[in-house]
Scaffold this motif. Structure first.
Motif, PDB file in Angstrom:
ATOM      1  N   MET A   1       0.826  -1.200   0.000  1.00  0.00           N
ATOM      2  CA  MET A   1       0.000   0.000   0.000  1.00  0.00           C
ATOM      3  C   MET A   1       0.868   1.261   0.000  1.00  0.00           C
ATOM      4  O   MET A   1       0.642   2.171  -0.767  1.00  0.00           O
ATOM      5  N   SER A   2       1.876   1.258   0.867  1.00  0.00           N
ATOM      6  CA  SER A   2       2.730   2.444   0.964  1.00  0.00           C
ATOM      7  C   SER A   2       3.455   2.709  -0.342  1.00  0.00           C
ATOM      8  O   SER A   2       3.491   3.829  -0.831  1.00  0.00           O
TER       9      SER A   2
ATOM     10  N   SER B   1       2.693   1.718  -3.343  1.00  0.00           N
ATOM     11  CA  SER B   1       1.788   2.069  -4.435  1.00  0.00           C
ATOM     12  C   SER B   1       1.279   3.495  -4.264  1.00  0.00           C
ATOM     13  O   SER B   1       1.171   4.244  -5.225  1.00  0.00           O
ATOM     14  N   ARG B   2       1.000   3.870  -3.015  1.00  0.00           N
ATOM     15  CA  ARG B   2       0.478   5.215  -2.763  1.00  0.00           C
ATOM     16  C   ARG B   2       1.509   6.264  -3.150  1.00  0.00           C
ATOM     17  O   ARG B   2       1.176   7.323  -3.662  1.00  0.00           O
TER      18      ARG B   2
ATOM     19  N   LEU C   1      -6.576   0.613  -2.251  1.00  0.00           N
ATOM     20  CA  LEU C   1      -5.749   1.749  -2.673  1.00  0.00           C
ATOM     21  C   LEU C   1      -6.585   2.978  -2.990  1.00  0.00           C
ATOM     22  O   LEU C   1      -6.196   4.098  -2.700  1.00  0.00           O
TER      23      LEU C   1
ATOM     24  N   HIS D   1      -6.129   5.175   0.206  1.00  0.00           N
ATOM     25  CA  HIS D   1      -4.836   5.789  -0.124  1.00  0.00           C
ATOM     26  C   HIS D   1      -4.893   6.758  -1.302  1.00  0.00           C
ATOM     27  O   HIS D   1      -3.864   7.087  -1.879  1.00  0.00           O
ATOM     28  N   GLU D   2      -6.093   7.149  -1.688  1.00  0.00           N
ATOM     29  CA  GLU D   2      -6.260   8.150  -2.764  1.00  0.00           C
ATOM     30  C   GLU D   2      -5.570   7.799  -4.075  1.00  0.00           C
ATOM     31  O   GLU D   2      -5.157   8.688  -4.805  1.00  0.00           O
ATOM     32  N   VAL D   3      -5.420   6.519  -4.375  1.00  0.00           N
ATOM     33  CA  VAL D   3      -4.877   6.153  -5.689  1.00  0.00           C
ATOM     34  C   VAL D   3      -6.087   5.886  -6.590  1.00  0.00           C
ATOM     35  O   VAL D   3      -6.877   4.996  -6.292  1.00  0.00           O
TER      36      VAL D   3
ATOM     37  N   GLN E   1       6.693  10.512   0.935  1.00  0.00           N
ATOM     38  CA  GLN E   1       5.332  10.015   0.760  1.00  0.00           C
ATOM     39  C   GLN E   1       5.220   8.593   1.282  1.00  0.00           C
ATOM     40  O   GLN E   1       4.238   8.194   1.881  1.00  0.00           O
TER      41      GLN E   1
ATOM     42  N   PRO F   1      -1.179   7.396   5.741  1.00  0.00           N
ATOM     43  CA  PRO F   1      -2.338   8.164   5.284  1.00  0.00           C
ATOM     44  C   PRO F   1      -3.185   8.592   6.487  1.00  0.00           C
ATOM     45  O   PRO F   1      -3.224   7.892   7.487  1.00  0.00           O
TER      46      PRO F   1
END
Length: 294
Positions: free
Chosen positions: A149-150, A152-153, A179, A183-185, A281, A286
């Motif tokens: 997740m981290s 990809s974000r 995501l 995570h705003e993807v 980032q 998040p």
């Protein structure tokens, strides 16, 4: 004289800024078996063949994958950089076509469980790295971990490798759901792997978009269909990348055409193009507080 020196300094500053612009791409997939690492490595090599300086961060557990696939020897990994025993430049392994591979920590420690000091160390290690890089490709671990997740974000592009198996489709859906929701993807680039035909790749993509369009607020784009190809297995047995061992085979041609697309994707402008920004980032959690109890 001074003003002249000042202009030189500025020019040097601008130059280093320009060379620091890095495109960060995460490659992710479901629970394994979709050929994600194979796609990552071959895509990296194909981009290097196009003259790009490519680095692969193997965020899968240790370098077991890339290591076995390419028959490379690993001596030190990212944990040695975090402990201060080695510089990032020292642990890089050179692969085919000059790609550089960063072996991640070998399973003993999850990169998202780093202490603040280790986070700072990671950012410092990347900012002090002398090796120049145009594209950082992150081969994330299988499944849905915090680490995936981290990464990809924080990345500028997220590539999701899927194959025509129900479990692969549900995995990809679950991944995109988390995501996009947490995570705003919102944008995902889909690679249909091991398909029997272009049409099968398009049908696989259609299956995926049918569910995502209905339930998620995401934008999907099919960027490659890679055919099922016996030469992929043959290359693996030789511990070679298929784009090098069989440059004219179907899978290689598909990956090379994807590489030509990827190198043309616009690099991010401004701060988000810096490796340091990517790492900042990466280590930021998040903000869950605004999500209520959803």
């Amino acid at each position: 004289m001074h003003s002249h020196e000042h202009i030189d300094d500025q020019a040097a500053g601008l130059r280093t800024m320009k060379t620091n612009m890095v495109k960060v791409i995460a490659i992710t997939g479901g629970k394994g078996g979709v050929g994600k690492t194979n796609v990552s490595l071959n895509l990296a090599i194909a981009m290097a063949q196009l003259g790009k300086r490519v680095m692969v961060l193997d965020a899968d557990l240790g370098l077991a994958n890339c290591d076995v696939m390419l028959g490379l020897r690993v001596h030190k990994n990212l944990s040695h950089v975090l402990s201060g025993e080695a510089e990032l430049d020292d642990i890089l392994i050179e692969g085919p076509a000059g790609i550089k591979i960063i072996p991640a920590t070998s399973g003993s420690q999850n990169m998202t469980e780093l202490s603040p000091a280790e986070h700072a160390g990671l950012i410092r290690a990347f900012s002090e790295m002398k090796t120049r890089v145009d594209i950082l490709l992150i081969d994330t671990a299988a499944g849905i971990s915090d680490m995936v997740m981290s990464f990809s974000r924080a990345s500028q592009d997220v590539l999701v490798v899927v194959c025509d198996e129900p479990s692969s489709i549900t995995d990809a859906y679950a991944l995109m759901k988390i995501l996009s929701r947490d995570h705003e993807v919102q944008r995902f680039k889909i690679i249909a792997n091991m398909v029997r035909s272009l049409r099968e790749g398009q049908e696989l993509f259609a299956k995926l978009t049918r569910v995502t369009d209905r339930f998620l607020d995401v934008n999907l784009e099919l960027v490659a269909t890679i055919p099922y190809d016996e030469n992929v297995r043959k290359a693996a047995r030789k511990q070679r990348a298929f784009v090098e061992a069989f440059p004219k085979t179907g899978a290689s041609l598909a990956v090379k055409s994807l590489a030509m697309k990827v190198v043309k994707w616009p690099a991010p402008a401004g701060a988000s193009g810096h490796l340091e920004f990517f790492l900042e980032q990466l280590v930021q959690q998040p903000d869950k507080t605004q999500r209520g109890l959803a």
